[in-house]
Design an enzyme around this catalytic site. Structure first.
Site, PDB file in Angstrom:
ATOM      1  CG  LEU A 102      -1.946  -1.188   1.198  1.00  0.00           C
ATOM      2  CD1 LEU A 102      -2.736  -1.236   2.497  1.00  0.00           C
ATOM      3  CD2 LEU A 102      -2.901  -1.093   0.007  1.00  0.00           C
TER       4      LEU A 102
ATOM      5  CD  GLU B 193      10.917   3.837  -4.019  1.00  0.00           C
ATOM      6  OE1 GLU B 193      10.736   2.629  -3.804  1.00  0.00           O
ATOM      7  OE2 GLU B 193      10.648   4.705  -3.185  1.00  0.00           O
TER       8      GLU B 193
ATOM      9  CG  ASP C 162       3.407   3.416  -5.723  1.00  0.00           C
ATOM     10  OD1 ASP C 162       2.382   3.100  -6.362  1.00  0.00           O
ATOM     11  OD2 ASP C 162       4.253   2.593  -5.331  1.00  0.00           O
TER      12      ASP C 162
END
Length: 389
Positions: free
Chosen positions: A126, A161, A173
Protein backbone atom coordinates in the site's frame (compact mmCIF):
# COMPACT_ATOMS: atom_id res chain seq x y z
CA UNK A 1 -3.77 8.81 15.27
CA UNK A 2 -3.56 10.92 18.42
CA UNK A 3 -1.53 13.92 17.27
CA UNK A 4 -1.00 15.32 20.75
CA UNK A 5 0.41 11.99 21.93
CA UNK A 6 2.75 11.93 18.95
CA UNK A 7 3.94 15.46 19.73
CA UNK A 8 4.48 14.48 23.37
CA UNK A 9 6.58 11.53 22.22
CA UNK A 10 8.58 13.88 19.99
CA UNK A 11 9.28 16.20 22.93
CA UNK A 12 10.24 13.31 25.16
CA UNK A 13 12.85 12.24 22.60
CA UNK A 14 14.19 15.62 21.56
CA UNK A 15 13.26 18.05 24.34
CA UNK A 16 11.05 21.14 24.24
CA UNK A 17 13.19 23.28 21.90
CA UNK A 18 12.73 26.86 20.78
CA UNK A 19 11.84 26.34 17.11
CA UNK A 20 8.35 25.74 15.71
CA UNK A 21 7.18 22.12 15.86
CA UNK A 22 5.11 21.09 12.83
CA UNK A 23 3.17 17.94 11.89
CA UNK A 24 2.65 16.56 8.38
CA UNK A 25 0.79 13.58 6.91
CA UNK A 26 1.06 11.62 3.67
CA UNK A 27 -1.40 8.81 2.83
CA UNK A 28 -0.70 5.42 1.36
CA UNK A 29 -2.44 4.36 -1.82
CA UNK A 30 -4.26 1.45 -3.41
CA UNK A 31 -4.66 0.96 -7.15
CA UNK A 32 -8.27 0.27 -8.11
CA UNK A 33 -7.55 -0.80 -11.68
CA UNK A 34 -4.78 -0.37 -14.26
CA UNK A 35 -2.03 -2.83 -13.31
CA UNK A 36 1.41 -3.19 -14.94
CA UNK A 37 0.59 -0.31 -17.26
CA UNK A 38 2.58 2.46 -15.58
CA UNK A 39 6.01 1.39 -16.88
CA UNK A 40 4.40 0.97 -20.31
CA UNK A 41 3.45 4.66 -20.48
CA UNK A 42 -0.10 3.71 -19.64
CA UNK A 43 -3.03 4.59 -17.46
CA UNK A 44 -3.63 3.79 -13.81
CA UNK A 45 -6.49 4.40 -11.40
CA UNK A 46 -5.30 4.72 -7.78
CA UNK A 47 -6.80 6.37 -4.74
CA UNK A 48 -5.03 7.74 -1.70
CA UNK A 49 -6.19 5.97 1.47
CA UNK A 50 -6.99 7.14 4.99
CA UNK A 51 -3.90 5.47 6.45
CA UNK A 52 -0.41 6.82 6.03
CA UNK A 53 2.69 8.35 7.59
CA UNK A 54 2.81 11.17 10.13
CA UNK A 55 5.92 13.28 10.58
CA UNK A 56 6.68 15.63 13.47
CA UNK A 57 9.59 17.88 12.57
CA UNK A 58 11.44 20.85 14.04
CA UNK A 59 14.63 22.72 13.20
CA UNK A 60 17.47 22.39 15.69
CA UNK A 61 20.60 24.43 16.33
CA UNK A 62 23.26 21.70 16.45
CA UNK A 63 23.59 21.01 12.72
CA UNK A 64 22.56 17.39 13.23
CA UNK A 65 19.80 15.46 11.48
CA UNK A 66 17.94 13.15 13.85
CA UNK A 67 15.61 10.44 12.58
CA UNK A 68 13.38 8.22 14.71
CA UNK A 69 10.20 6.24 14.17
CA UNK A 70 7.53 4.78 16.39
CA UNK A 71 7.37 1.82 13.99
CA UNK A 72 11.05 0.80 13.95
CA UNK A 73 13.72 0.54 16.62
CA UNK A 74 16.46 1.82 14.29
CA UNK A 75 17.19 5.55 14.60
CA UNK A 76 19.98 7.77 13.32
CA UNK A 77 21.89 10.93 14.19
CA UNK A 78 23.77 12.22 11.18
CA UNK A 79 26.04 15.15 10.50
CA UNK A 80 24.50 17.66 8.13
CA UNK A 81 27.21 16.99 5.55
CA UNK A 82 26.84 13.22 5.76
CA UNK A 83 23.63 12.05 4.12
CA UNK A 84 25.00 9.04 2.28
CA UNK A 85 22.90 5.91 1.91
CA UNK A 86 22.99 3.60 4.92
CA UNK A 87 22.90 -0.19 4.89
CA UNK A 88 20.31 -1.74 2.57
CA UNK A 89 16.91 -2.22 4.15
CA UNK A 90 17.18 0.61 6.67
CA UNK A 91 14.04 2.77 6.59
CA UNK A 92 16.06 5.97 7.10
CA UNK A 93 17.29 5.64 3.50
CA UNK A 94 13.91 6.91 2.26
CA UNK A 95 14.17 10.35 3.93
CA UNK A 96 17.91 10.43 3.20
CA UNK A 97 17.14 10.03 -0.50
CA UNK A 98 14.87 13.07 -0.31
CA UNK A 99 17.58 15.12 1.40
CA UNK A 100 19.96 14.05 -1.34
CA UNK A 101 17.55 15.30 -4.01
CA UNK A 102 17.19 18.64 -2.21
CA UNK A 103 20.97 18.89 -2.13
CA UNK A 104 21.27 18.05 -5.84
CA UNK A 105 18.76 20.81 -6.58
CA UNK A 106 20.80 23.26 -4.47
CA UNK A 107 18.08 23.70 -1.87
CA UNK A 108 19.53 24.58 1.52
CA UNK A 109 18.50 23.03 4.83
CA UNK A 110 19.86 23.01 8.36
CA UNK A 111 19.75 20.49 11.18
CA UNK A 112 16.38 19.14 12.28
CA UNK A 113 14.70 16.54 14.47
CA UNK A 114 12.17 14.17 12.92
CA UNK A 115 9.81 11.57 14.36
CA UNK A 116 7.79 9.36 12.01
CA UNK A 117 4.75 7.27 12.83
CA UNK A 118 2.81 5.20 10.29
CA UNK A 119 -0.42 3.22 10.36
CA UNK A 120 -0.19 1.64 6.89
CA UNK A 121 -0.46 -2.16 7.29
CA UNK A 122 3.01 -3.71 6.95
CA UNK A 123 3.97 -5.60 3.78
CA UNK A 124 0.56 -5.02 2.21
CA UNK A 125 1.77 -3.24 -0.94
CA UNK A 126 0.00 0.00 0.00
CA UNK A 127 2.95 2.25 -0.76
CA UNK A 128 4.44 2.96 2.64
CA UNK A 129 7.74 3.92 0.98
CA UNK A 130 6.15 6.60 -1.21
CA UNK A 131 4.24 7.82 1.84
CA UNK A 132 7.49 8.28 3.81
CA UNK A 133 9.17 9.96 0.85
CA UNK A 134 6.33 12.36 0.13
CA UNK A 135 5.75 13.38 3.76
CA UNK A 136 9.50 14.08 4.07
CA UNK A 137 9.67 16.07 0.84
CA UNK A 138 6.54 18.07 1.64
CA UNK A 139 7.70 18.83 5.19
CA UNK A 140 11.20 19.91 4.12
CA UNK A 141 9.67 22.05 1.40
CA UNK A 142 7.53 23.84 4.00
CA UNK A 143 10.06 24.06 6.83
CA UNK A 144 12.96 25.24 4.68
CA UNK A 145 10.87 27.16 2.12
CA UNK A 146 12.25 25.35 -0.91
CA UNK A 147 9.40 26.58 -3.15
CA UNK A 148 8.62 23.28 -4.92
CA UNK A 149 5.07 22.66 -6.11
CA UNK A 150 3.37 19.29 -5.65
CA UNK A 151 4.35 18.03 -9.11
CA UNK A 152 8.00 18.90 -8.41
CA UNK A 153 7.81 16.93 -5.17
CA UNK A 154 6.23 13.92 -6.88
CA UNK A 155 8.96 13.84 -9.53
CA UNK A 156 11.67 14.42 -6.92
CA UNK A 157 10.42 11.44 -4.89
CA UNK A 158 10.33 9.18 -7.93
CA UNK A 159 13.92 10.12 -8.80
CA UNK A 160 14.99 9.43 -5.22
CA UNK A 161 13.36 5.98 -5.29
CA UNK A 162 14.93 5.17 -8.65
CA UNK A 163 18.45 6.54 -8.10
CA UNK A 164 19.07 6.58 -4.34
CA UNK A 165 17.02 3.59 -3.19
CA UNK A 166 17.58 1.69 -6.44
CA UNK A 167 13.99 0.63 -7.17
CA UNK A 168 12.92 1.10 -10.79
CA UNK A 169 9.32 2.06 -9.97
CA UNK A 170 6.93 4.21 -11.96
CA UNK A 171 5.39 7.47 -10.81
CA UNK A 172 1.93 6.23 -9.78
CA UNK A 173 2.59 5.79 -6.06
CA UNK A 174 4.06 9.23 -5.46
CA UNK A 175 1.45 10.84 -7.68
CA UNK A 176 -1.45 9.29 -5.78
CA UNK A 177 0.10 10.28 -2.45
CA UNK A 178 0.67 13.83 -3.67
CA UNK A 179 -2.57 14.48 -5.53
CA UNK A 180 -5.06 12.34 -3.60
CA UNK A 181 -8.53 13.80 -3.11
CA UNK A 182 -11.14 12.73 -0.56
CA UNK A 183 -13.98 10.67 -2.08
CA UNK A 184 -12.20 10.49 -5.45
CA UNK A 185 -9.93 8.18 -7.39
CA UNK A 186 -7.34 9.47 -9.86
CA UNK A 187 -7.23 8.45 -13.52
CA UNK A 188 -3.59 9.15 -14.41
CA UNK A 189 -1.77 8.90 -17.72
CA UNK A 190 1.76 7.94 -16.66
CA UNK A 191 3.27 9.08 -19.95
CA UNK A 192 2.24 12.73 -19.92
CA UNK A 193 0.96 13.02 -16.29
CA UNK A 194 -2.44 14.26 -17.40
CA UNK A 195 -5.03 13.22 -14.84
CA UNK A 196 -8.68 13.45 -13.93
CA UNK A 197 -10.57 12.83 -10.72
CA UNK A 198 -13.35 10.26 -10.62
CA UNK A 199 -15.96 10.62 -7.86
CA UNK A 200 -16.43 7.63 -5.57
CA UNK A 201 -20.08 7.88 -4.63
CA UNK A 202 -19.99 4.63 -2.70
CA UNK A 203 -23.50 4.67 -1.23
CA UNK A 204 -23.89 1.17 0.24
CA UNK A 205 -20.52 -0.17 -0.95
CA UNK A 206 -17.01 -0.37 0.51
CA UNK A 207 -13.58 -1.08 -0.93
CA UNK A 208 -12.06 -3.99 0.99
CA UNK A 209 -8.36 -4.76 0.67
CA UNK A 210 -7.60 -8.41 1.42
CA UNK A 211 -3.99 -9.21 2.31
CA UNK A 212 -3.10 -12.71 1.13
CA UNK A 213 -0.25 -12.97 3.67
CA UNK A 214 1.70 -14.63 0.88
CA UNK A 215 5.20 -13.16 0.74
CA UNK A 216 5.84 -11.73 -2.71
CA UNK A 217 9.01 -13.71 -3.36
CA UNK A 218 8.73 -13.76 -7.16
CA UNK A 219 7.52 -10.21 -7.65
CA UNK A 220 10.86 -8.51 -8.35
CA UNK A 221 12.25 -11.06 -10.81
CA UNK A 222 8.94 -11.46 -12.64
CA UNK A 223 8.48 -7.68 -12.72
CA UNK A 224 11.78 -7.29 -14.57
CA UNK A 225 10.84 -10.18 -16.85
CA UNK A 226 7.53 -8.51 -17.77
CA UNK A 227 9.29 -5.20 -18.47
CA UNK A 228 11.60 -7.00 -20.91
CA UNK A 229 8.71 -8.82 -22.57
CA UNK A 230 6.86 -5.55 -23.12
CA UNK A 231 10.00 -4.00 -24.60
CA UNK A 232 10.20 -6.97 -26.97
CA UNK A 233 6.56 -6.40 -27.97
CA UNK A 234 7.37 -2.79 -28.86
CA UNK A 235 10.19 -4.03 -31.09
CA UNK A 236 7.87 -6.49 -32.86
CA UNK A 237 5.28 -3.80 -33.56
CA UNK A 238 8.07 -1.43 -34.60
CA UNK A 239 8.52 -3.46 -37.78
CA UNK A 240 5.42 -1.77 -39.22
CA UNK A 241 4.62 1.08 -36.82
CA UNK A 242 6.95 3.25 -34.78
CA UNK A 243 5.82 3.42 -31.15
CA UNK A 244 7.61 4.31 -27.93
CA UNK A 245 5.45 2.13 -25.68
CA UNK A 246 2.51 -0.26 -25.84
CA UNK A 247 0.08 2.26 -24.41
CA UNK A 248 0.13 4.21 -27.64
CA UNK A 249 -2.06 1.48 -29.14
CA UNK A 250 -5.84 1.26 -28.96
CA UNK A 251 -7.57 -2.11 -29.05
CA UNK A 252 -8.29 -1.51 -32.73
CA UNK A 253 -4.61 -0.73 -33.35
CA UNK A 254 -3.61 -3.94 -31.61
CA UNK A 255 -5.91 -6.04 -33.79
CA UNK A 256 -4.18 -4.60 -36.85
CA UNK A 257 -0.69 -5.67 -35.71
CA UNK A 258 -1.31 -8.84 -33.68
CA UNK A 259 -0.45 -11.01 -36.69
CA UNK A 260 3.18 -9.86 -36.31
CA UNK A 261 3.70 -11.84 -33.10
CA UNK A 262 5.28 -15.26 -33.56
CA UNK A 263 5.69 -15.71 -29.80
CA UNK A 264 2.26 -16.17 -28.17
CA UNK A 265 3.60 -15.13 -24.75
CA UNK A 266 4.81 -11.73 -25.99
CA UNK A 267 1.46 -11.28 -27.75
CA UNK A 268 -0.43 -11.97 -24.51
CA UNK A 269 1.69 -9.49 -22.57
CA UNK A 270 1.03 -6.76 -25.11
CA UNK A 271 -2.68 -7.51 -25.20
CA UNK A 272 -2.97 -7.15 -21.44
CA UNK A 273 -1.40 -3.69 -21.46
CA UNK A 274 -3.57 -2.43 -24.32
CA UNK A 275 -6.78 -3.88 -22.91
CA UNK A 276 -6.00 -2.69 -19.38
CA UNK A 277 -5.65 0.89 -20.62
CA UNK A 278 -9.07 0.50 -22.22
CA UNK A 279 -10.47 -0.70 -18.87
CA UNK A 280 -9.09 2.37 -17.10
CA UNK A 281 -10.81 4.64 -19.61
CA UNK A 282 -14.07 2.75 -19.18
CA UNK A 283 -13.70 2.85 -15.38
CA UNK A 284 -13.42 6.64 -15.43
CA UNK A 285 -16.63 6.84 -17.46
CA UNK A 286 -18.39 4.34 -15.19
CA UNK A 287 -17.55 6.20 -11.99
CA UNK A 288 -18.48 9.58 -13.45
CA UNK A 289 -21.87 8.03 -14.19
CA UNK A 290 -21.93 6.39 -10.73
CA UNK A 291 -22.17 3.00 -12.43
CA UNK A 292 -20.48 0.86 -9.79
CA UNK A 293 -21.87 -2.37 -11.26
CA UNK A 294 -19.99 -1.72 -14.50
CA UNK A 295 -16.89 -0.75 -12.55
CA UNK A 296 -17.08 -4.10 -10.72
CA UNK A 297 -17.24 -5.96 -14.03
CA UNK A 298 -14.16 -4.08 -15.22
CA UNK A 299 -12.35 -5.09 -12.01
CA UNK A 300 -13.16 -8.73 -12.71
CA UNK A 301 -12.01 -8.45 -16.32
CA UNK A 302 -8.76 -6.85 -15.14
CA UNK A 303 -8.00 -9.77 -12.85
CA UNK A 304 -8.74 -12.32 -15.57
CA UNK A 305 -6.30 -10.55 -17.89
CA UNK A 306 -3.65 -10.33 -15.17
CA UNK A 307 -4.13 -14.07 -14.57
CA UNK A 308 -4.34 -15.35 -18.14
CA UNK A 309 -2.47 -12.80 -20.27
CA UNK A 310 0.09 -11.24 -17.93
CA UNK A 311 0.38 -14.25 -15.60
CA UNK A 312 1.26 -12.37 -12.42
CA UNK A 313 -1.50 -13.43 -10.03
CA UNK A 314 -0.49 -16.77 -8.54
CA UNK A 315 -2.55 -19.33 -6.68
CA UNK A 316 -3.13 -17.27 -3.54
CA UNK A 317 -4.46 -14.14 -5.24
CA UNK A 318 -6.64 -16.23 -7.55
CA UNK A 319 -8.03 -18.06 -4.52
CA UNK A 320 -8.88 -14.76 -2.81
CA UNK A 321 -10.61 -13.37 -5.89
CA UNK A 322 -12.51 -16.60 -6.54
CA UNK A 323 -13.67 -16.72 -2.92
CA UNK A 324 -14.74 -13.09 -3.03
CA UNK A 325 -16.74 -13.47 -6.22
CA UNK A 326 -18.67 -16.37 -4.72
CA UNK A 327 -19.87 -14.12 -1.88
CA UNK A 328 -23.24 -12.43 -1.97
CA UNK A 329 -22.87 -8.67 -2.19
CA UNK A 330 -19.51 -8.60 -4.03
CA UNK A 331 -19.66 -6.34 -7.09
CA UNK A 332 -16.10 -6.99 -8.30
CA UNK A 333 -12.67 -8.20 -7.17
CA UNK A 334 -9.12 -8.17 -8.52
CA UNK A 335 -5.49 -8.34 -7.49
CA UNK A 336 -3.81 -5.01 -6.83
CA UNK A 337 -0.08 -4.33 -6.95
CA UNK A 338 2.77 -6.25 -8.54
CA UNK A 339 1.25 -9.69 -7.96
CA UNK A 340 2.59 -13.09 -6.83
CA UNK A 341 1.25 -12.32 -3.36
CA UNK A 342 0.23 -9.10 -1.71
CA UNK A 343 -3.38 -7.96 -1.86
CA UNK A 344 -6.66 -8.02 -3.68
CA UNK A 345 -9.28 -5.27 -3.68
CA UNK A 346 -12.99 -6.02 -3.68
CA UNK A 347 -16.08 -3.86 -3.95
CA UNK A 348 -18.54 -5.17 -1.35
CA UNK A 349 -21.98 -4.19 -0.13
CA UNK A 350 -21.64 -2.75 3.37
CA UNK A 351 -24.29 -4.94 4.99
CA UNK A 352 -22.60 -8.06 3.59
CA UNK A 353 -19.14 -7.33 5.00
CA UNK A 354 -19.30 -9.75 7.94
CA UNK A 355 -20.35 -12.58 5.65
CA UNK A 356 -17.58 -11.58 3.22
CA UNK A 357 -14.92 -11.78 5.92
CA UNK A 358 -16.15 -15.13 7.21
CA UNK A 359 -16.66 -16.79 3.82
CA UNK A 360 -13.44 -15.58 2.21
CA UNK A 361 -11.37 -16.50 5.27
CA UNK A 362 -12.83 -20.02 5.38
CA UNK A 363 -12.48 -20.75 1.68
CA UNK A 364 -9.05 -19.16 1.35
CA UNK A 365 -7.67 -21.07 4.34
CA UNK A 366 -8.95 -24.38 2.95
CA UNK A 367 -7.15 -23.76 -0.35
CA UNK A 368 -3.90 -22.24 0.92
CA UNK A 369 -3.50 -22.85 4.65
CA UNK A 370 -3.15 -19.09 5.06
CA UNK A 371 -5.42 -16.57 6.78
CA UNK A 372 -6.16 -13.27 5.03
CA UNK A 373 -6.30 -9.89 6.77
CA UNK A 374 -8.91 -7.33 5.72
CA UNK A 375 -8.79 -3.53 5.62
CA UNK A 376 -11.52 -1.08 4.65
CA UNK A 377 -10.23 2.24 3.33
CA UNK A 378 -11.77 5.51 2.23
CA UNK A 379 -10.34 7.80 -0.46
CA UNK A 380 -8.22 10.44 1.25
CA UNK A 381 -6.71 13.82 0.53
CA UNK A 382 -3.03 13.85 -0.42
CA UNK A 383 0.03 14.99 1.49
CA UNK A 384 -0.61 17.93 3.80
CA UNK A 385 0.25 19.77 6.99
CA UNK A 386 -1.78 18.92 10.10
CA UNK A 387 -2.86 21.94 12.06
CA UNK A 388 -1.95 21.65 15.74
CA UNK A 389 -4.73 22.75 18.08
Amino acid sequence: MNIQSLISEFHSRYGAGDELTQVFFAPGRVNLIGEHTDYNGGKVFPMAIDAGTYLVIRKNSNQKINFASENFSFKAELDLANIDKLDDGVWVNYPLGILNEFKLRRKSFSGFDALYSGNIPAAAGLSSSASIEMVTAFALNQVFKADFDTMNLVQLCKKSENDFIGVNCGIMDMFAVGFGKANNAIALNCENLNFDYAPLEMNHLKFVVSNSNKKRGLADSKYNERVSECEEAVKVIGKVRKINNLSELSLKDFREVEHLFSDPVIKKRAYHVVSENYRVDESLKALKENNLVLFGKLMNASHISLRDHYEVTGMELDALVDAANRCEGVVGSRMTGAGFGGCTISLVETDKLDNFYESVTSEYHKKTGLNPVFYVFKASNGVREIEIA
